[in-house]
Design a protein around this motif. Structure first.
Motif, PDB file in Angstrom:
ATOM      1  N   ASN A 100       0.786  -1.248   0.000  1.00 31.40           N
ATOM      2  CA  ASN A 100       0.000   0.000   0.000  1.00 31.40           C
ATOM      3  C   ASN A 100       0.813   1.289   0.000  1.00 31.40           C
ATOM      4  OD1 ASN A 100      -2.574  -1.549   0.651  1.00 31.40           O
ATOM      5  ND2 ASN A 100      -1.212  -2.107   2.325  1.00 31.40           N
ATOM      6  N   SER A 101       2.122   1.195   0.022  1.00 32.04           N
ATOM      7  CA  SER A 101       2.939   2.419   0.085  1.00 32.04           C
ATOM      8  C   SER A 101       4.369   2.092  -0.321  1.00 32.04           C
ATOM      9  CB  SER A 101       2.950   2.982   1.512  1.00 32.04           C
ATOM     10  OG  SER A 101       3.643   2.093   2.364  1.00 32.04           O
ATOM     11  N   GLY A 102       5.149   3.166  -0.510  1.00 34.12           N
ATOM     12  CA  GLY A 102       6.555   2.982  -0.838  1.00 34.12           C
ATOM     13  C   GLY A 102       7.316   2.302   0.286  1.00 34.12           C
ATOM     14  N   ALA A 103       7.047   2.731   1.523  1.00 31.64           N
ATOM     15  CA  ALA A 103       7.752   2.138   2.665  1.00 31.64           C
ATOM     16  C   ALA A 103       7.466   0.641   2.742  1.00 31.64           C
ATOM     17  CB  ALA A 103       7.332   2.840   3.956  1.00 31.64           C
ATOM     18  N   GLU A 104       6.208   0.271   2.527  1.00 33.42           N
ATOM     19  CA  GLU A 104       5.862  -1.157   2.583  1.00 33.42           C
ATOM     20  C   GLU A 104       6.524  -1.941   1.448  1.00 33.42           C
ATOM     21  OE1 GLU A 104       1.734  -2.578   3.394  1.00 33.42           O
ATOM     22  OE2 GLU A 104       1.388  -0.431   3.482  1.00 33.42           O
ATOM     23  N   SER A 134      20.121   9.019   1.214  1.00 35.70           N
ATOM     24  CA  SER A 134      18.975   8.311   0.605  1.00 35.70           C
ATOM     25  C   SER A 134      17.713   8.532   1.431  1.00 35.70           C
ATOM     26  CB  SER A 134      19.280   6.808   0.548  1.00 35.70           C
ATOM     27  OG  SER A 134      19.547   6.308   1.850  1.00 35.70           O
ATOM     28  N   PHE A 135      16.587   8.134   0.859  1.00 38.61           N
ATOM     29  CA  PHE A 135      15.323   8.108   1.602  1.00 38.61           C
ATOM     30  C   PHE A 135      14.535   6.878   1.172  1.00 38.61           C
ATOM     31  CE2 PHE A 135      10.870   9.008   2.416  1.00 38.61           C
ATOM     32  CZ  PHE A 135      10.925   9.378   3.750  1.00 38.61           C
ATOM     33  N   HIS A 136      14.181   6.044   2.157  1.00 42.53           N
ATOM     34  CA  HIS A 136      13.471   4.808   1.809  1.00 42.53           C
ATOM     35  C   HIS A 136      12.168   4.619   2.567  1.00 42.53           C
ATOM     36  CE1 HIS A 136      16.699   3.562  -0.795  1.00 42.53           C
ATOM     37  NE2 HIS A 136      17.586   3.734   0.177  1.00 42.53           N
ATOM     38  N   GLY A 137      11.761   5.588   3.400  1.00 43.69           N
ATOM     39  CA  GLY A 137      10.457   5.461   4.058  1.00 43.69           C
ATOM     40  C   GLY A 137      10.498   5.852   5.513  1.00 43.69           C
ATOM     41  N   ARG A 138       9.342   5.739   6.171  1.00 41.27           N
ATOM     42  CA  ARG A 138       9.168   6.267   7.534  1.00 41.27           C
ATOM     43  C   ARG A 138       8.922   5.196   8.587  1.00 41.27           C
ATOM     44  NH1 ARG A 138       9.719  11.974   8.107  1.00 41.27           N
ATOM     45  NH2 ARG A 138       9.244  12.913   6.108  1.00 41.27           N
ATOM     46  N   ILE A 187      19.482   1.083  -3.530  1.00 36.16           N
ATOM     47  CA  ILE A 187      19.767   2.462  -3.976  1.00 36.16           C
ATOM     48  C   ILE A 187      18.555   3.104  -4.658  1.00 36.16           C
ATOM     49  CG2 ILE A 187      22.245   2.080  -4.332  1.00 36.16           C
ATOM     50  CD1 ILE A 187      21.615   1.830  -7.393  1.00 36.16           C
ATOM     51  N   GLU A 188      18.542   4.443  -4.662  1.00 36.57           N
ATOM     52  CA  GLU A 188      17.697   5.203  -5.587  1.00 36.57           C
ATOM     53  C   GLU A 188      18.635   5.686  -6.698  1.00 36.57           C
ATOM     54  OE1 GLU A 188      15.483   8.477  -3.115  1.00 36.57           O
ATOM     55  OE2 GLU A 188      17.120   7.622  -1.968  1.00 36.57           O
ATOM     56  N   ILE A 189      18.191   5.680  -7.933  1.00 31.62           N
ATOM     57  CA  ILE A 189      19.042   6.179  -9.033  1.00 31.62           C
ATOM     58  C   ILE A 189      19.122   7.705  -8.975  1.00 31.62           C
ATOM     59  CG2 ILE A 189      19.258   6.331 -11.562  1.00 31.62           C
ATOM     60  CD1 ILE A 189      19.819   3.506 -10.548  1.00 31.62           C
ATOM     61  N   GLY A 192      15.502  11.429  -4.483  1.00 26.34           N
ATOM     62  CA  GLY A 192      14.439  12.435  -4.583  1.00 26.34           C
ATOM     63  C   GLY A 192      14.376  13.336  -3.371  1.00 26.34           C
ATOM     64  N   GLU A 193      14.044  12.746  -2.215  1.00 24.33           N
ATOM     65  CA  GLU A 193      13.938  13.546  -0.987  1.00 24.33           C
ATOM     66  C   GLU A 193      15.307  14.112  -0.612  1.00 24.33           C
ATOM     67  OE1 GLU A 193      10.807  14.070   0.324  1.00 24.33           O
ATOM     68  OE2 GLU A 193      10.272  12.930  -1.458  1.00 24.33           O
ATOM     69  N   GLY A 194      16.362  13.469  -1.083  1.00 21.80           N
ATOM     70  CA  GLY A 194      17.732  13.930  -0.795  1.00 21.80           C
ATOM     71  C   GLY A 194      18.128  15.147  -1.613  1.00 21.80           C
ATOM     72  N   ILE A 220      16.537  -1.779  -6.276  1.00 27.15           N
ATOM     73  CA  ILE A 220      16.416  -0.384  -6.703  1.00 27.15           C
ATOM     74  C   ILE A 220      15.066   0.163  -6.252  1.00 27.15           C
ATOM     75  CG2 ILE A 220      16.521   1.239  -8.607  1.00 27.15           C
ATOM     76  CD1 ILE A 220      18.553  -0.488  -9.919  1.00 27.15           C
ATOM     77  N   ASP A 221      15.146   1.267  -5.501  1.00 25.36           N
ATOM     78  CA  ASP A 221      13.957   1.938  -4.984  1.00 25.36           C
ATOM     79  C   ASP A 221      13.472   2.914  -6.053  1.00 25.36           C
ATOM     80  OD1 ASP A 221      12.195   3.733  -3.796  1.00 25.36           O
ATOM     81  OD2 ASP A 221      13.222   3.737  -1.866  1.00 25.36           O
ATOM     82  N   GLU A 222      12.388   2.530  -6.724  1.00 28.60           N
ATOM     83  CA  GLU A 222      11.796   3.365  -7.777  1.00 28.60           C
ATOM     84  C   GLU A 222      10.460   3.936  -7.294  1.00 28.60           C
ATOM     85  OE1 GLU A 222      12.908   4.067 -10.919  1.00 28.60           O
ATOM     86  OE2 GLU A 222      14.523   2.627 -11.271  1.00 28.60           O
ATOM     87  N   VAL A 223      10.370   4.153  -5.983  1.00 31.64           N
ATOM     88  CA  VAL A 223       9.113   4.667  -5.425  1.00 31.64           C
ATOM     89  C   VAL A 223       8.762   6.022  -6.056  1.00 31.64           C
ATOM     90  CG1 VAL A 223       8.051   5.552  -3.295  1.00 31.64           C
ATOM     91  CG2 VAL A 223       9.232   3.349  -3.290  1.00 31.64           C
ATOM     92  N   GLN A 224       9.755   6.916  -6.133  1.00 32.74           N
ATOM     93  CA  GLN A 224       9.515   8.243  -6.697  1.00 32.74           C
ATOM     94  C   GLN A 224       9.859   8.317  -8.183  1.00 32.74           C
ATOM     95  OE1 GLN A 224      10.659  12.856  -5.523  1.00 32.74           O
ATOM     96  NE2 GLN A 224      10.576  11.338  -3.942  1.00 32.74           N
ATOM     97  N   THR A 225      10.890   7.598  -8.587  1.00 29.80           N
ATOM     98  CA  THR A 225      11.417   7.707  -9.956  1.00 29.80           C
ATOM     99  C   THR A 225      10.695   6.796 -10.948  1.00 29.80           C
ATOM    100  OG1 THR A 225      13.033   6.072  -9.236  1.00 29.80           O
ATOM    101  CG2 THR A 225      13.785   8.348  -9.312  1.00 29.80           C
ATOM    102  N   ALA A 249       5.832   2.738  -6.115  1.00 30.26           N
ATOM    103  CA  ALA A 249       4.591   3.153  -5.421  1.00 30.26           C
ATOM    104  C   ALA A 249       4.089   4.423  -6.123  1.00 30.26           C
ATOM    105  CB  ALA A 249       4.864   3.399  -3.942  1.00 30.26           C
ATOM    106  N   LYS A 250       3.904   5.481  -5.352  1.00 28.85           N
ATOM    107  CA  LYS A 250       3.506   6.823  -5.806  1.00 28.85           C
ATOM    108  C   LYS A 250       2.723   6.874  -7.137  1.00 28.85           C
ATOM    109  CE  LYS A 250       6.956   9.612  -3.371  1.00 28.85           C
ATOM    110  NZ  LYS A 250       6.159  10.596  -2.651  1.00 28.85           N
ATOM    111  N   GLY A 251       3.411   7.158  -8.253  1.00 25.25           N
ATOM    112  CA  GLY A 251       2.747   7.388  -9.535  1.00 25.25           C
ATOM    113  C   GLY A 251       1.965   6.195 -10.044  1.00 25.25           C
TER     114      GLY A 251
END
Ligand SMILES: Cc1ncc(COP(=O)(O)O)c(C=O)c1O
Length: 385
Positions: A100-104, A134-138, A187-189, A192-194, A220-225, A249-251
């Protein structure tokens, strides 16, 4: 009480909100409660991929809501099945787990990498290397994965076994890989939050070499990208990378909550029956909406995203007080002289919604934004910086 007063009274104060209550929108245009018009360059932080109240998305979601809204994952449902096939075709990955989310999505990836490593290497090989900034969730584990001390300060103790490599120096990750028993590199490529910070080609190449030569899975964390945001379906596709696990996630949700963790063929049994689950993951309404997003992100759409991103970034580079523009496609960070926050507030007062990321102005417009809307937003942005 009005919306702002109710919110301040009853919702936990974890967000620094702008003094605007958005009540309706269409495409890239939103209206507040006083009917003031805004051009949206944020898409709800990269979520409303096709803008507000997109007809295709609304039709799919409402039709599915009228058929069956939820069943539990003990039964098969058509929208999740169809979306899984679409994601596999877009990415070449083998299987998906829906949450249900990027963190999950990241939690799922971390669990899978640890279980895979336990089976392959035995106990002790549980470390996951992530990158500084990096940022991977809360959640507690994804905060532990996040390589920024400012996110850690108040919440010890964390899940053990995360190591942070420097992004500006390839020796750092080489040393961490050589000196530790690792389950994965994550990694994030583009961080984003960084601050919309793309990794250097050299670092990406080093990570690829380390992952191959030490046989360490690459997450690879593509939550935002992901989902077209940078002009490829996933941002790793700008490089010659073959990740083992991809999170997104997100988009993908187009406005409804979704997380997806994609597994390569080798990892498709990393999690088996009983090892992971989610009550809402794969919800039929959410998946019906998400399928309309994934379906439309084809080569023509990706070229359009790239062209709009280049148009915006080349215009902004010529603004006075702009030092640099980073990012790819419709994920852009603007470094300016002075602090970003006051420029962002001025933009919002003047009818353009923008974001910050660290001390940059961040733009994540919807893919459907028109050139006319871009031009109008750019002239306001220019005046407000
Ligand atoms: C790269 C990345 N990973 C994970 C997350 C966390 O996603 P969520 O807020 O959906 O849990 C975010 C959110 O901004 C993100 O940008």
């Amino acid at each position: 009480m009005d919306t702002k007063c109710l919110t301040d009274e009853y919702i936990l104060h974890t967000y620094g909100r702008f003094p605007v209550t958005l009540v309706k929108g269409k495409g890239s245009i939103a209206f507040d409660e006083n009917n003031k018009r805004y051009i949206d360059l944020t898409s709800g932080i990269g979520v409303n991929a096709f803008g507000f109240c997109d007809e295709t998305f609304i039709n799919a979601v409402t039709q599915q809501a009228k058929k069956i809204q939820h069943t539990s994952n003990l039964f098969y449902t058509e929208p999740a099945a169809y979306l899984s096939k679409l994601l596999s075709e877009k990415s070449g990955m083998s299987k998906v787990f829906f949450s249900n989310s990027g963190a999950e999505a990241n939690e799922c990836a971390i669990k899978a990498a640890r279980r895979f490593s336990l089976q392959k290497n035995g106990k002790g090989f549980h470390n996951i290397i992530t990158l500084k900034n990096s940022f991977h969730g809360r959640t507690i584990t994804t905060l532990a994965a996040t390589g920024q001390e400012s996110f850690h300060e108040d919440f010890f103790p964390f899940t053990d076994g995360f190591l942070y490599a420097d992004t500006h120096n390839t020796e750092s990750i080489k040393t961490l890989v050589k000196n530790n028993k690792c389950a994965a590199i994550m990694i994030e490529i583009i961080q984003g939050e960084g601050g919309v910070m793309p990794l250097s080609d050299e670092l990406i190449e080093t990570i690829k070499e380390l992952s191959t030569s030490f046989d360490i899975p690459l997450i690879i964390d593509e939550v935002q990208t992901g989902n077209g945001r940078t002009g490829k379906y996933f941002s790793y596709m700008h490089y010659n990378l073959n990740p083992d696990i991809v999170t997104t996630a997100k988009g993908l949700g187009g406005g409804l909550p979704i997380g997806a963790t994609l597994f390569s063929k080798r990892f498709e049994h990393a999690l088996i029956s009983g090892t992971h689950g989610s009550t809402f993951g794969g919800n039929p309404i959410v998946c019906a909406g998400a399928a309309t997003i994934a379906e439309r992100i084809d080569d023509a759409m990706l070229s359009d995203i790239t062209a709009k991103g280049e148009y915006i970034s080349s215009a902004i580079k010529n603004f006075s007080k702009v030092k640099s523009v980073s990012g790819k496609g419709l994920m852009l960070g603007i470094e300016i002289e002075g602090e970003a926050k006051s420029s962002v507030s001025r933009c919002i007062e003047n009818g353009v919604l923008v974001l910050t990321a660290k001390n940059k102005i961040r733009l994540l417009p919807a893919f459907c934004i028109s050139y006319k809307e871009i031009d109008e937003a750019l002239s306001i942005l220019k005046a407000c910086i």
